[in-house]
Write an enzyme that holds these catalytic residues in place. Structure first.
Site, PDB file in Angstrom:
ATOM      1  N   GLY A  12      -2.348 -18.115  -5.073  1.00 39.41           N
ATOM      2  CA  GLY A  12      -3.585 -18.593  -5.159  1.00 39.41           C
ATOM      3  C   GLY A  12      -4.680 -17.684  -4.207  1.00 39.41           C
ATOM      4  O   GLY A  12      -4.403 -17.043  -3.360  1.00 39.41           O
ATOM      5  N   THR A  13      -5.849 -17.509  -4.966  1.00 33.00           N
ATOM      6  CA  THR A  13      -6.901 -16.818  -4.332  1.00 33.00           C
ATOM      7  C   THR A  13      -6.800 -15.409  -4.306  1.00 33.00           C
ATOM      8  O   THR A  13      -5.795 -14.823  -4.401  1.00 33.00           O
ATOM      9  CB  THR A  13      -7.018 -17.275  -2.628  1.00 33.00           C
ATOM     10  OG1 THR A  13      -6.842 -18.663  -2.759  1.00 33.00           O
ATOM     11  CG2 THR A  13      -7.922 -16.576  -2.028  1.00 33.00           C
ATOM     12  N   THR A  14      -8.170 -14.738  -4.511  1.00 33.01           N
ATOM     13  CA  THR A  14      -8.206 -13.506  -4.001  1.00 33.01           C
ATOM     14  C   THR A  14      -9.433 -13.225  -3.322  1.00 33.01           C
ATOM     15  O   THR A  14     -10.375 -13.495  -3.758  1.00 33.01           O
ATOM     16  CB  THR A  14      -8.241 -12.598  -5.540  1.00 33.01           C
ATOM     17  OG1 THR A  14      -7.065 -12.795  -6.369  1.00 33.01           O
ATOM     18  CG2 THR A  14      -8.659 -10.964  -5.124  1.00 33.01           C
TER      19      THR A  14
END
Length: 210
Positions: A12-14
């Site tokens: 998850g996430t960038t």
């Protein structure tokens, strides 16, 4: 780093950080996921630490928020005791110390610290064990392989903040297209001689449409 721990950080996430010649740009998506479940679609992963500094969060939300609180406390304390803002390098070293002291029970987080101080713009990446790296550009999270492709193609040492924010937004947008853990909008912050500020929805829209 074990595969299990690494997966917890990368899933998850960038987030993206770019150091320009006149400031620092931090950019992040807004999706918080738990496995294949989207837990929140309006997560603020860019946090203001002081008037001149900010950070991005990737990893466990509770751990990352704890680190933000500690850094804010010490940054405010520095202003009171030293009558001035803490340097970005010192803020990164403090973040490193927090991670290192807890390496037995590590914070599940990967942090980008950026800002603008008396020495100019500065950007650092601190991992969960306390390693600190000074960066010209960097991306964290599960979408980082996609984002790195664009950053490595378009980064230049003479970038301005105006150019850097366009590149950062495009990098996160590319990750949203290819990575299921990234999505639900983008936030972006600028730190320069005028301090820390988040772009408004209108300002983000103007950049995205360019």
């Amino acid at each position: 780093m074990s595969n299990n721990v690494e997966e917890k950080i990368l899933h998850g996430t960038t987030t993206v950080g770019i150091k320009a010649k006149d400031g620092v740009v931090l950019c992040a998506d807004m999706r918080a996921s738990a496995g294949y479940f989207i837990a929140n679609n309006n997560t603020m992963k860019i946090q203001k630490i002081d008037d001149h500094a900010g950070l991005t969060l990737a990893g466990g939300v509770a751990d990352a928020q704890n680190i933000v609180d500690i850094l804010r406390y010490h940054s405010n304390l520095h202003r009171v005791e030293k009558h001035g803002p803490i340097s970005i390098h010192s803020l990164a070293r403090l973040c490193s110390l927090i991670f290192h002291q807890n390496r037995g029970y590590p914070f599940m987080a990967d942090i980008l610290v950026g800002g603008y101080d008396a020495e100019g713009p500065a950007l650092f990446n601190i991992d969960m064990f306390g390693s600190v790296e000074k960066k010209a550009y960097v991306t964290t999270g599960s979408g980082s392989p996609v984002a790195y492709g664009l950053l490595e193609e378009e980064y230049r040492e003479d970038l301005t903040v105006e150019e850097a924010k366009k590149i950062a937004l495009r990098a996160v947008k590319a990750a949203i297209v290819r990575n299921i853990g990234t999505g639900d909008g983008i936030n972006i912050a600028i730190m320069d001689k005028d301090g820390f500020r988040l772009l408004t929805e209108e300002q983000k829209k103007a950049v995205i449409e360019l």
